[in-house]
Design a protein around this motif. Sequence first.
Motif, PDB file in Angstrom:
ATOM      1  N   ALA B 162       7.917  -9.459  -3.562  1.00  0.00           N
ATOM      2  CA  ALA B 162       6.698  -9.472  -2.736  1.00  0.00           C
ATOM      3  C   ALA B 162       6.448  -8.781  -1.342  1.00  0.00           C
ATOM      4  CB  ALA B 162       6.173 -10.847  -2.723  1.00  0.00           C
ATOM      5  N   ASP B 163       7.691  -8.802  -0.725  1.00  0.00           N
ATOM      6  CA  ASP B 163       7.528  -8.148   0.771  1.00  0.00           C
ATOM      7  C   ASP B 163       7.735  -6.642   0.599  1.00  0.00           C
ATOM      8  OD1 ASP B 163      10.167  -8.077  -0.493  1.00  0.00           O
ATOM      9  OD2 ASP B 163      11.150  -8.477   1.488  1.00  0.00           O
ATOM     10  N   LEU B 164       7.655  -5.906  -0.576  1.00  0.00           N
ATOM     11  CA  LEU B 164       7.375  -4.533  -0.552  1.00  0.00           C
ATOM     12  C   LEU B 164       5.859  -4.145  -0.235  1.00  0.00           C
ATOM     13  CD1 LEU B 164      10.030  -3.610  -3.350  1.00  0.00           C
ATOM     14  CD2 LEU B 164      10.074  -2.928  -0.861  1.00  0.00           C
ATOM     15  N   ILE B 165       5.390  -3.236   0.437  1.00  0.00           N
ATOM     16  CA  ILE B 165       4.056  -3.008   0.620  1.00  0.00           C
ATOM     17  C   ILE B 165       3.423  -2.348  -0.508  1.00  0.00           C
ATOM     18  CG2 ILE B 165       2.431  -1.803   2.178  1.00  0.00           C
ATOM     19  CD1 ILE B 165       4.087  -4.143   3.337  1.00  0.00           C
ATOM     20  N   THR B 167       3.093  -1.927  -4.210  1.00  0.00           N
ATOM     21  CA  THR B 167       3.465  -2.918  -5.323  1.00  0.00           C
ATOM     22  C   THR B 167       3.810  -2.117  -6.613  1.00  0.00           C
ATOM     23  OG1 THR B 167       1.194  -2.492  -6.127  1.00  0.00           O
ATOM     24  CG2 THR B 167       1.508  -4.241  -4.806  1.00  0.00           C
ATOM     25  N   LEU B 200       2.353 -10.180  -9.311  1.00  0.00           N
ATOM     26  CA  LEU B 200       2.688 -10.584  -7.985  1.00  0.00           C
ATOM     27  C   LEU B 200       2.098 -11.916  -7.391  1.00  0.00           C
ATOM     28  CD1 LEU B 200       2.475  -7.306  -6.372  1.00  0.00           C
ATOM     29  CD2 LEU B 200       4.372  -8.895  -5.691  1.00  0.00           C
ATOM     30  N   PHE B 361      -9.126   1.134  -7.617  1.00  0.00           N
ATOM     31  CA  PHE B 361      -9.350   0.562  -6.237  1.00  0.00           C
ATOM     32  C   PHE B 361      -9.724   1.380  -5.199  1.00  0.00           C
ATOM     33  CE2 PHE B 361      -6.687  -2.270  -8.964  1.00  0.00           C
ATOM     34  CZ  PHE B 361      -7.266  -3.462  -8.745  1.00  0.00           C
ATOM     35  N   ASP B 418      -5.576   1.907  -3.255  1.00  0.00           N
ATOM     36  CA  ASP B 418      -4.741   0.542  -2.759  1.00  0.00           C
ATOM     37  C   ASP B 418      -4.183  -0.219  -3.846  1.00  0.00           C
ATOM     38  OD1 ASP B 418      -5.423  -1.098   0.101  1.00  0.00           O
ATOM     39  OD2 ASP B 418      -4.941  -2.436  -1.684  1.00  0.00           O
ATOM     40  N   GLN B 420      -2.566  -3.172  -3.781  1.00  0.00           N
ATOM     41  CA  GLN B 420      -2.408  -4.833  -3.699  1.00  0.00           C
ATOM     42  C   GLN B 420      -2.932  -5.492  -4.731  1.00  0.00           C
ATOM     43  OE1 GLN B 420      -0.277  -5.586  -1.433  1.00  0.00           O
ATOM     44  NE2 GLN B 420      -0.427  -3.220  -0.589  1.00  0.00           N
ATOM     45  N   ARG B 421      -4.111  -5.124  -5.471  1.00  0.00           N
ATOM     46  CA  ARG B 421      -4.548  -5.988  -6.598  1.00  0.00           C
ATOM     47  C   ARG B 421      -4.114  -5.531  -7.702  1.00  0.00           C
ATOM     48  NH1 ARG B 421     -10.376  -8.561  -4.950  1.00  0.00           N
ATOM     49  NH2 ARG B 421      -9.876  -8.654  -2.651  1.00  0.00           N
ATOM     50  N   ASP B 424      -1.968  -7.694 -10.384  1.00  0.00           N
ATOM     51  CA  ASP B 424      -2.740  -8.941 -10.690  1.00  0.00           C
ATOM     52  C   ASP B 424      -3.436  -8.779 -12.063  1.00  0.00           C
ATOM     53  OD1 ASP B 424      -2.127  -9.770  -8.293  1.00  0.00           O
ATOM     54  OD2 ASP B 424      -4.205 -10.050  -7.546  1.00  0.00           O
ATOM     55  N   ALA B 435     -13.475  -6.870 -12.767  1.00  0.00           N
ATOM     56  CA  ALA B 435     -12.554  -6.496 -11.641  1.00  0.00           C
ATOM     57  C   ALA B 435     -12.645  -5.200 -10.939  1.00  0.00           C
ATOM     58  CB  ALA B 435     -11.119  -7.013 -12.085  1.00  0.00           C
ATOM     59  N   ILE B 436     -13.669  -4.419 -11.444  1.00  0.00           N
ATOM     60  CA  ILE B 436     -13.641  -3.351 -10.970  1.00  0.00           C
ATOM     61  C   ILE B 436     -15.194  -3.074  -9.953  1.00  0.00           C
ATOM     62  CG2 ILE B 436     -14.890  -0.952 -11.517  1.00  0.00           C
ATOM     63  CD1 ILE B 436     -12.130  -1.017 -12.762  1.00  0.00           C
TER      64      ILE B 436
END
Lengths: 461, 461
Positions: B162-165, B167, B200, B361, B418, B420-421, B424, B435-436
């Motif tokens: 989880a600490d890798l920016i 994903t 994640l 994203f 991006d 991050q999501r 998921d 989710a779009i």
Amino acid sequence: MKKTLVLIVSVFTLTLSAQQTATEDSVTLKKFYNTSLLNGKSYVWLDHLSNQIGPRLSGSINAEKAVEWGEQELKKLGLDKVWLQSVMVPKWTRGVAEYAYIETDPGKTTNVPICALGGSIATPIGGLKANVVEVQGIEDLRKLGTTAIEGKIVFFNRPIQADLINTFEAYGGCVDQRYSGAKEAANFGAVGVIVRSMNLRNDDLPHTGAMSYGDLKDLDKIPAAAISTNGANLLSSMLKLNPEIKFFMNMNCRSWKDVESHNVIGEIKGAEFPNEYIVVGGHLDSWDMGDGSHDDGAGIVQSMEVLRLFKETGYTPKRTIRVVLFMNEENGLRGGKKYAEEAQRKEEKHVFALESDAGGFTPRGFSFDCDATNFAQIESWKPLFAPYLIHQFSKGGSGADISPLKNEKIVLAGLRPDSQRYFDHHHAANDTFDAINKRELELGAATMTSLVYLMDKYGTK
Amino acid sequence: MKKTLVLIVSVFTLTLSAQQTATEDSVTLKKFYNTSLLNGKSYVWLDHLSNQIGPRLSGSINAEKAVEWGEQELKKLGLDKVWLQSVMVPKWTRGVAEYAYIETDPGKTTNVPICALGGSIATPIGGLKANVVEVQGIEDLRKLGTTAIEGKIVFFNRPIQADLINTFEAYGGCVDQRYSGAKEAANFGAVGVIVRSMNLRNDDLPHTGAMSYGDLKDLDKIPAAAISTNGANLLSSMLKLNPEIKFFMNMNCRSWKDVESHNVIGEIKGAEFPNEYIVVGGHLDSWDMGDGSHDDGAGIVQSMEVLRLFKETGYTPKRTIRVVLFMNEENGLRGGKKYAEEAQRKEEKHVFALESDAGGFTPRGFSFDCDATNFAQIESWKPLFAPYLIHQFSKGGSGADISPLKNEKIVLAGLRPDSQRYFDHHHAANDTFDAINKRELELGAATMTSLVYLMDKYGTK
């Protein structure tokens, strides 16, 4: 020759020590990010604030619950001091849910979603029905004149501009309709106002927000509501078919006497310059439609996390770091004003303030309100942020709550998260916890912590 | 003197013309972004692909429906040529939904969500029940040895970091468990494999994905499933309390003979260099859990939008621009391989290929697989992208489907939204249209169009 050598050696030493410092800083930033992502508190806090407390409009019981919760949680962090700062705030209540429809023929109606704008008066008991005149902005009122407007409901339908990349800029281009539309339309004899929601997508959710009657006398005030974007599109297309259709709206909102509320403040005393203050904050109040997760629950928990991450990673700040959970940003800014007044009264030297009030989305950078020298120093830190994809360092606004602290010396800053989704949720029923991504929230908290750390360590210029 | 003057004048003229060109380019990019955001087609297309067709695993009827739809839509764009490229693809079906539970005592069971990994064999009829041995990765198998593993289900539970920016980097650190876990565990006598979902966050959705038995004989193959992150946490904590608990899994998946499918290709003939090819694409197939909106419906419609935006804004490309909707990225890459084979057979000179396969994203930039000279040219375009907050221009991977085109000359690129999501939703039941975000999708399409335009206009070096 000797001199040159000394010079070379000292330049070398300086360069080396600058490099060491940069390495130290990058190690420290990594610690903040890792701790936030692996062992963060912001998401759990927000879960509580959003799902156990919920919407917290100024003057409401929930707002007081949030104050109590904020104080308790800050006390758990082992800060040097936690206290409440009393502030009188406006109290406005929505009352029984609003109801509206378009009437094409007597008895033939289509319901549309509306919600009262914050600060609006109610409709007359039993509701208000009138013809509608659609405009694209306040400037249209003058063109139409009293004859065309008198006795009608003015429908402000200028859409938010979708081709602007920064959605806050798009919002800024429309929000005058919401804030001043009723006051302006009342001057032309309108009996009510409906405003297209400040939303970039078409949906059925009306978006509330602050409005003002300016210096209008009570008798001249007219009710004002937001209509969902789908509702606005429907109404507009129906008006094109038949300009004589009527709009019915019923609202039960009300303004009350000001009530007492509080800013919640916690601080870590500075080890070297305790009389220099750094503030990090967001606003604890929210609108009453959703649970205020993005606006501004996210900013609240991220600001709290800054101080927690300092504690957790063992960083001792040189300056006094304060977290301020401001009350009443949404409809009065009383908390922000009060905090600045007290700071001035006590002659507290504030050197830096950072606000998070643009949603809990992936952080992209900061905007700054400061002089060129300070901005240059901040820009020199860009490489430290690069591993975290933080790249926007722009001059511009900071945050509403910290703006009353402005003076020639202070550096003001606002966290700038990705803005694309923000206005889908802003002031609407879907500003809720499920729209928050844990990682994005945590990245924001770590990004804020990193900037506060650098500002604390190197000071302002 | 004269010479110097001529030189000065020509430098001046050159500078001026460089400035003019930059201005022209920035005007063109603005047109792409405005058209995509105000009058884009990507979101409507994706709505159809996701909601009217849905999941489209290679070899399924839906995959064929998607091929038909892609061809039809490309034909509507008035391209110079649209065709299907035949390719044989693997066919694997999930069959009746999977079922699994943890048995703490005989008759005392707790259900957990699993799904078969793509390519897995079924469990024996009636299911498989065995003790479980938890490991943190393939390297643990050797440490434990056959005695500890034989007859058991191996539970790969190394979580995504989880600490890798980025994903995708975190995903890359875990995906070996999913891809090769069954093959490796079978060698130590395991009877089945369950793998922690490459997700994640903690939720109840199992994430499927490709796995391979390598050169294992049919008789040695063992069934492999993904377990949701919540399920994995539960199982792990139960194993700590009692290592003797059993796990039951029932799966009905099956591999069939290869079937015929197609890449869908459309092109605009180049006006100056028709024999130089530029490819933009994504993959049309998806996993069968959600509707594949992010993976990779988004990439499909964004790629189609590149050619539509050229048409819509009146840009005539110098080189031949092809959109390729690749088939079978998820479990075979047959489409990508076939396209490259055909290109080589026909001696088509491909100069640039761009893939979008990292979700719909907010776009942040691109990664490039190319030489230093070409990368330098691309980096010189950064200022053109700055108004759109596109800032990541990194060397690294591009996209799976275009990777078989790799040679010393070609520039390969991948859109980098991006991240991050993304995980998921990746390969799970919630990779769905809701989710779009429309704007994010459209910004990605415009960003791709802008890069293709610049590569077409200035060519590769």
